[in-house]
Structures are given as structure tokens and as C-alpha cells.
Scaffold this motif. Structure first.
Motif, mmCIF file in Angstrom:
data_model
loop_
_atom_site.group_PDB
_atom_site.id
_atom_site.type_symbol
_atom_site.label_atom_id
_atom_site.label_comp_id
_atom_site.label_asym_id
_atom_site.label_seq_id
_atom_site.Cartn_x
_atom_site.Cartn_y
_atom_site.Cartn_z
ATOM 1 N N PHE A 105 0.689 -1.080 0.025
ATOM 2 C CA PHE A 105 0.021 -0.169 0.211
ATOM 3 C C PHE A 105 1.597 1.213 0.280
ATOM 4 O O PHE A 105 0.421 2.310 -0.666
ATOM 5 N N GLU A 106 2.109 1.190 0.596
ATOM 6 C CA GLU A 106 2.874 2.518 1.136
ATOM 7 C C GLU A 106 3.234 1.981 -0.405
ATOM 8 O O GLU A 106 3.480 3.830 -0.995
ATOM 9 N N GLN A 107 4.051 1.687 -1.035
ATOM 10 C CA GLN A 107 4.204 1.419 -2.684
ATOM 11 C C GLN A 107 3.081 2.529 -3.684
ATOM 12 O O GLN A 107 3.889 3.467 -4.514
ATOM 13 N N VAL A 108 2.507 2.101 -3.322
ATOM 14 C CA VAL A 108 0.609 2.509 -4.038
ATOM 15 C C VAL A 108 0.469 3.929 -3.924
ATOM 16 O O VAL A 108 0.822 4.478 -4.881
ATOM 17 N N LYS A 109 0.921 4.085 -3.415
ATOM 18 C CA LYS A 109 0.139 5.586 -3.007
ATOM 19 C C LYS A 109 1.466 6.818 -2.679
ATOM 20 O O LYS A 109 0.901 7.777 -2.630
ATOM 21 N N GLU A 110 2.853 6.355 -3.036
ATOM 22 C CA GLU A 110 3.634 6.555 -3.746
ATOM 23 C C GLU A 110 4.093 6.695 -5.070
ATOM 24 O O GLU A 110 4.698 8.380 -5.432
ATOM 25 N N VAL A 111 2.625 6.504 -5.700
ATOM 26 C CA VAL A 111 2.633 6.558 -7.337
ATOM 27 C C VAL A 111 2.482 8.099 -7.159
ATOM 28 O O VAL A 111 1.122 8.481 -6.178
#
Length: 194
Positions: A105-111
């Protein structure tokens, strides 16, 4: 699509999502697993029905500009929520446990743009469009004055505590039963001839 079915099935599916979500959390964490995926799929099915509901309420309101803008806003919100719940399902399927989900989720929200479009701002259009449509129908006396109040309760309770989603869904169902009846007899908006 049968309007009566959509007005009844959407709140029932939201209720199912809320109950499944509670059951999924009984072990102290939510997801990944069958309950996570099933609950999210139930809510996504409700969202698809909401698109039909928004455009049916637009028709019930006479197809005016305010109703059209509200239906468009609600539909855009649905698309954002479908993306959000689709991401949730994908993250659940790709993760071995809850900790792995958090990392994804953190990776997704960094986009860039994803938090704004999928999580923070655009999904609010779903709630605003829904409330605006029901409110307009109440002002036009096509539904009872208490209908927008129950819809508002449904929209607010998840922000208080997500475990109240089933309660909100019951309020939504109560408010949608008269809409289901009215949708069957709603007049079609007049079409201007050139």
C-alpha cells in the motif's frame, strides 16, 4: 437493468461488505484472504449498481443540469472507488500477510496522483453526488424529507467508525425502498427536438 433491483441490492451489498469486514477483523487484522477479497468484491458490485442508481435518480429529478452534474460527479467518484477497491484486492492477492499488505500500500501511495485520485479527494464525489441527487429529489417532493437524512447517516457513519458500515447500509436501504418504488413510475425527461 431493473431499477428496483439496483436500489435494493446496492445497500444489501454494502451491508454484506460491512459485515464481512467486521468478521475479517476478528483475528486482529484485516486481509489478506478470502474475507478481504469477498468483502471488497461485494462493495465493488454495489458501486456498479450505484452508477445505475445515480442516472435513474437523475431521470427522476427531470434530467436537469443540477441532477446531471450530480450524477456525473457520483459516477466519477464510483470510478475512483472501483480503482481503490481494485488496488485493495490486488494488494491482498499479492501479499502473504497483513504486514506485506502495508508495504505494498505504501508503494502504491507513492505513485504521483494516486493518493489524490484514488484515496483522498475524488472518491468524495461519490458521496457528494449521491447526497445531492437525493436532496434534489426531496426538494422536488419526489421523496420524503427524511430520505436525505438517512442517506447522510449512511455516508457519515463510516467516517466515525468503519465497523458502523452495516448500520449505515440499513439506513440506506430504508431510504432507498421508497426510491425503488418511485423509480419504477418516474417520468422520462423531455427530449428537445431540433
Amino acid at each position: 437493468m431493473n431499477s428496483r433491483f439496483a436500489f435494493i441490492a446496492a445497500p444489501v451489498l454494502v451491508f454484506a461488505y460491512g459485515v464481512i469486514r467486521i468478521l475479517d477483523g476478528l483475528d486482529g487484522s484485516r486481509g489478506p484472504g478470502l474475507a478481504w477479497t469477498t468483502g471488497h468484491l461485494a462493495f465493488m458490485a454495489a458501486l456498479v449498481l450505484f452508477v445505475h442508481i445515480f442516472w435513474r435518480m437523475r431521470r427522476m429529478a427531470g434530467g436537469n443540469a443540477l441532477a446531471t452534474v450530480s450524477a456525473v460527479a457520483g459516477t466519477v467518484g464510483v470510478v475512483a472507488l472501483l480503482a481503490q477497491f481494485g488496488i485493495d484486492i490486488a494488494v491482498g492477492l499479492l501479499s502473504a500477510d497483513h504486514a506485506a499488505m502495508s508495504g505494498l500500500f505504501e508503494q502504491v501511495k507513492e505513485v504521483p496522483g494516486v493518493p489524490f485520485v484514488v484515496y483522498d479527494a475524488v472518491p468524495i464525489l461519490f458521496y457528494a453526488g449521491q447526497l445531492a441527487l437525493v436532496g434534489q429529489l426531496a426538494v422536488m417532493r419526489r421523496v420524503r424529507a427524511w430520505t436525505p437524512a438517512l442517506v447522510l447517516v449512511d455516508l457519515i457513519v463510516p467516517f466515525i467508525d468503519k465497523d458502523l458500515i452495516p448500520l449505515g447500509a440499513v439506513c440506506l436501504l430504508i431510504s432507498f425502498v421508497p426510491l425503488a418504488r418511485a423509480a419504477v413510475t418516474a417520468p422520462r425527461p423531455a427530449v428537445a427536438l431540433a
